[in-house]
Design a protein around this motif. Structure first.
Motif, short mmCIF file in Angstrom:
data_model
loop_
_atom_site.label_atom_id
_atom_site.label_comp_id
_atom_site.label_asym_id
_atom_site.label_seq_id
_atom_site.Cartn_x
_atom_site.Cartn_y
_atom_site.Cartn_z
N MET A 239 3.54 28.30 -11.53
CA MET A 239 4.91 28.60 -11.11
C MET A 239 5.59 29.54 -12.10
O MET A 239 6.24 30.52 -11.73
CB MET A 239 5.72 27.31 -10.98
CG MET A 239 5.47 26.54 -9.71
SD MET A 239 6.64 25.14 -9.56
CE MET A 239 6.29 24.59 -7.90
N LEU A 240 5.45 29.23 -13.40
CA LEU A 240 6.06 30.08 -14.41
C LEU A 240 5.40 31.45 -14.46
O LEU A 240 6.06 32.46 -14.76
CB LEU A 240 5.95 29.41 -15.79
CG LEU A 240 6.79 28.16 -16.00
CD1 LEU A 240 6.43 27.48 -17.32
CD2 LEU A 240 8.28 28.48 -15.98
N LYS A 241 4.13 31.52 -14.15
CA LYS A 241 3.40 32.78 -14.22
C LYS A 241 3.68 33.68 -13.02
O LYS A 241 3.88 34.90 -13.16
CB LYS A 241 1.89 32.50 -14.31
CG LYS A 241 1.02 33.73 -14.50
CD LYS A 241 -0.41 33.31 -14.72
CE LYS A 241 -1.29 34.54 -14.96
NZ LYS A 241 -1.36 35.41 -13.77
N ASP A 242 3.73 33.08 -11.82
CA ASP A 242 3.84 33.88 -10.60
C ASP A 242 5.10 33.59 -9.80
O ASP A 242 5.22 34.06 -8.66
CB ASP A 242 2.62 33.64 -9.70
CG ASP A 242 1.32 33.99 -10.39
OD1 ASP A 242 1.32 34.98 -11.17
OD2 ASP A 242 0.31 33.29 -10.18
N GLY A 243 6.04 32.81 -10.35
CA GLY A 243 7.23 32.44 -9.59
C GLY A 243 8.09 33.63 -9.21
O GLY A 243 8.78 33.60 -8.17
N GLU A 244 8.07 34.70 -10.01
CA GLU A 244 8.90 35.86 -9.71
C GLU A 244 8.39 36.63 -8.49
O GLU A 244 9.11 37.48 -7.95
CB GLU A 244 8.92 36.80 -10.92
CG GLU A 244 9.34 36.13 -12.22
CD GLU A 244 10.75 35.60 -12.17
OE1 GLU A 244 11.58 36.21 -11.47
OE2 GLU A 244 11.03 34.57 -12.81
N LYS A 245 7.17 36.33 -8.04
CA LYS A 245 6.62 37.05 -6.89
C LYS A 245 7.08 36.46 -5.56
O LYS A 245 6.93 37.11 -4.52
CB LYS A 245 5.09 37.02 -6.94
CG LYS A 245 4.50 37.69 -8.18
CD LYS A 245 2.98 37.60 -8.18
CE LYS A 245 2.40 38.24 -9.43
NZ LYS A 245 0.91 38.12 -9.46
N VAL A 246 7.62 35.26 -5.58
CA VAL A 246 8.02 34.60 -4.33
C VAL A 246 9.07 35.40 -3.57
O VAL A 246 8.95 35.59 -2.34
CB VAL A 246 8.51 33.17 -4.61
CG1 VAL A 246 9.07 32.52 -3.34
CG2 VAL A 246 7.38 32.33 -5.18
N PRO A 247 10.14 35.92 -4.22
CA PRO A 247 11.12 36.71 -3.45
C PRO A 247 10.51 37.91 -2.75
O PRO A 247 10.89 38.23 -1.62
CB PRO A 247 12.13 37.14 -4.52
CG PRO A 247 12.02 36.11 -5.59
CD PRO A 247 10.58 35.72 -5.61
N ALA B 145 7.35 19.80 -10.89
CA ALA B 145 7.04 21.12 -11.42
C ALA B 145 8.17 22.11 -11.13
O ALA B 145 8.51 22.95 -11.96
CB ALA B 145 5.73 21.63 -10.82
N GLY B 146 8.80 21.99 -9.95
CA GLY B 146 9.92 22.87 -9.62
C GLY B 146 11.12 22.63 -10.52
O GLY B 146 11.79 23.57 -10.95
N VAL B 147 11.39 21.36 -10.82
CA VAL B 147 12.51 21.04 -11.72
C VAL B 147 12.25 21.61 -13.11
O VAL B 147 13.11 22.27 -13.72
CB VAL B 147 12.72 19.51 -11.79
CG1 VAL B 147 13.72 19.16 -12.89
CG2 VAL B 147 13.21 18.99 -10.44
N ALA C 56 22.02 29.49 -7.86
CA ALA C 56 22.64 28.19 -7.57
C ALA C 56 21.70 27.05 -7.97
O ALA C 56 22.13 26.07 -8.61
CB ALA C 56 23.00 28.10 -6.10
N LEU C 57 20.42 27.15 -7.60
CA LEU C 57 19.46 26.11 -7.97
C LEU C 57 19.30 26.03 -9.48
O LEU C 57 19.26 24.94 -10.07
CB LEU C 57 18.12 26.39 -7.31
CG LEU C 57 18.04 26.20 -5.80
CD1 LEU C 57 16.67 26.65 -5.29
CD2 LEU C 57 18.28 24.76 -5.42
N SER C 58 19.22 27.19 -10.12
CA SER C 58 19.05 27.22 -11.57
C SER C 58 20.25 26.61 -12.26
O SER C 58 20.11 25.81 -13.20
CB SER C 58 18.84 28.67 -12.03
OG SER C 58 18.75 28.74 -13.43
N SER C 59 21.45 26.95 -11.81
CA SER C 59 22.67 26.41 -12.42
C SER C 59 22.74 24.90 -12.26
O SER C 59 23.08 24.18 -13.21
CB SER C 59 23.90 27.08 -11.78
OG SER C 59 25.09 26.48 -12.25
N TYR C 60 22.40 24.41 -11.08
CA TYR C 60 22.49 22.97 -10.83
C TYR C 60 21.47 22.19 -11.66
O TYR C 60 21.82 21.21 -12.35
CB TYR C 60 22.29 22.69 -9.35
CG TYR C 60 22.36 21.22 -9.01
CD1 TYR C 60 23.57 20.56 -8.92
CD2 TYR C 60 21.20 20.49 -8.79
CE1 TYR C 60 23.64 19.21 -8.62
CE2 TYR C 60 21.26 19.14 -8.49
CZ TYR C 60 22.48 18.52 -8.40
OH TYR C 60 22.52 17.18 -8.11
N ILE C 61 20.21 22.59 -11.61
CA ILE C 61 19.15 21.84 -12.29
C ILE C 61 19.30 21.92 -13.80
O ILE C 61 19.24 20.90 -14.50
CB ILE C 61 17.77 22.36 -11.84
CG1 ILE C 61 17.56 22.05 -10.35
CG2 ILE C 61 16.66 21.71 -12.66
CD1 ILE C 61 16.28 22.61 -9.79
#
Length: 364
Positions: A179-187, A47-49, A212-217
């Motif tokens: 994750m897509l819905k609430d992922g922006e709240k993690v920071p 799911a993270g990928v 960095a994670l976004s660029s790599y994946i």
């Protein structure tokens, strides 16, 4: 009691070992947690990928004034349409090639043995083979025969593993949705652990880690997909059997830096060798062209900021992961290491920032 630096280090090591020993004595307490962790690891990993792959599309739809939830629903519908379309056009080809591979397996093994015998008869190749009990031809052929027998004997286990994989894949869409819905709240949650005076720096660190994670994946996904298409086109041009299956395998193994392409091309060379030695030359030419395109055009422009990993580190990771988890471990070891490297580097910066000097006391 001595208070020197090395004595304090020794005391710390002793305390740590005692804690480890005590935890081992009560491992029954942590065994359920370990079982739960293993059950949740792969669904959350996948799911993270997919989160990093699909997030740009969700953000694009959101910038078009579509709500986040509706954007995810639209994206899911698009993905469903793509999967159905691929199943209609590519599914029959894959099924046909798999059926051909299973039906022709005994013949392929015999052909492989015949090709080895012909190669052994060549004067320039005699030094590669040993006569007597260590005959390479018989050993290789027996290895393939034994491997096929083992696969047949473990068919039930394979079905059980397949069922487990399907269950995991069934959980991924639900995890990915939240994750897509609430992922922006993690920071924002992580920033609460930092003193207010370090909030700007902490947000900068989290942004760098996310980039960095976004660029790599995203980069690995796009490069592997394009490389698989290029190899499939090349194999189709030269008339390679099982071209789609071999291209998909090359695409999957390409996520392993440095050695992934080599691992992916080995089955292609074996199939080509069964066909004819000239086909091996054609496969090598196709793979070389694909690697040149990937190395000189795709990766520099798509990957962007790469995560440098020393080749010796990659070899060690592959050896350890292969002994622990087989091919799946080799497939995941280097990408997981690269992602963990970014997380640890930036998490260490956050930890240092959080443990920095306290705010100066107010004047009385």
């Amino acid at each position: 009691m001595p208070q020197g630096k090395y004595f304090r280090i020794g005391y710390g090591m002793i305390v740590f070992l005692v804690i480890v020993w005590l935890l081992h004595q009560v491992d029954f307490i942590f065994r359920p947690l370990w079982t739960i962790g293993k059950a949740l690891f792969f669904p959350f990993l996948l799911a993270g990928v997919f989160y990093y792959i699909l997030r740009p599309v969700v953000l694009l739809l959101e910038r078009r004034r579509i709500s986040r939830t509706l954007s995810i629903v639209v994206l899911y519908l698009l993905i469903t349409c793509v999967i159905v379309s691929l199943s209609m056009f590519i599914g029959p080809v894959i099924r046909k090639q798999v059926e051909m591979l299973i039906a022709n397996l005994p013949e392929l093994i015999d052909s492989f043995r015949s090709q080895l015998l012909e190669l052994q008869a060549k004067p320039w190749a005699r030094g590669l083979f040993q006569e007597g009990n260590t005959d390479l031809t018989d050993r290789v052929a027996d290895y393939f025969s034994g491997a096929m027998t083992t696969i047949g004997d473990r068919a039930l286990n394979l079905m059980a593993v397949t069922t487990g994989i399907l269950v995991i894949l069934g959980m991924v869409p639900f995890i990915l949705f939240y994750m897509l819905k609430d992922g922006e709240k993690v920071p924002h949650i992580l920033l609460r652990w930092l003193p207010q005076r370090h909030e700007v720096e902490g947000r900068k660190i989290l942004t760098e880690m996310d980039d960095a994670l976004s660029s790599y994946i995203q980069g690995q996904f796009i490069v592997s997909l394009v490389l698989g298409v290029i190899i499939y086109i090349g194999y189709s041009i030269i008339g390679m059997e099982y071209s789609l299956l071999l291209a998909i395998l090359a695409m999957m193994t390409n996520v392993i830096p440095s050695v992934g392409q080599l691992i992916g091309v080995i089955p292609s060379i074996i199939v080509a060798f069964i066909h004819s030695p000239s086909m091996v030359v054609k496969v090598v030419i196709v793979v070389t062209i694909a690697q040149q395109i990937e190395g000189n055009l795709l990766s520099p422009h798509i990957m962007g900021r790469k995560l440098d990993i020393h080749p010796l580190t990659i070899i060690m990771l592959l050896l350890v992961s292969a002994s622990l988890a087989g091919f799946l471990g080799m497939l995941l070891a280097v990408p997981l290491y690269a992602i963990a490297k970014v997380i640890v580097q930036h998490a260490l910066r956050l930890f240092i920032l959080q443990r920095s000097a306290p705010e100066p006391s107010k004047e009385p």
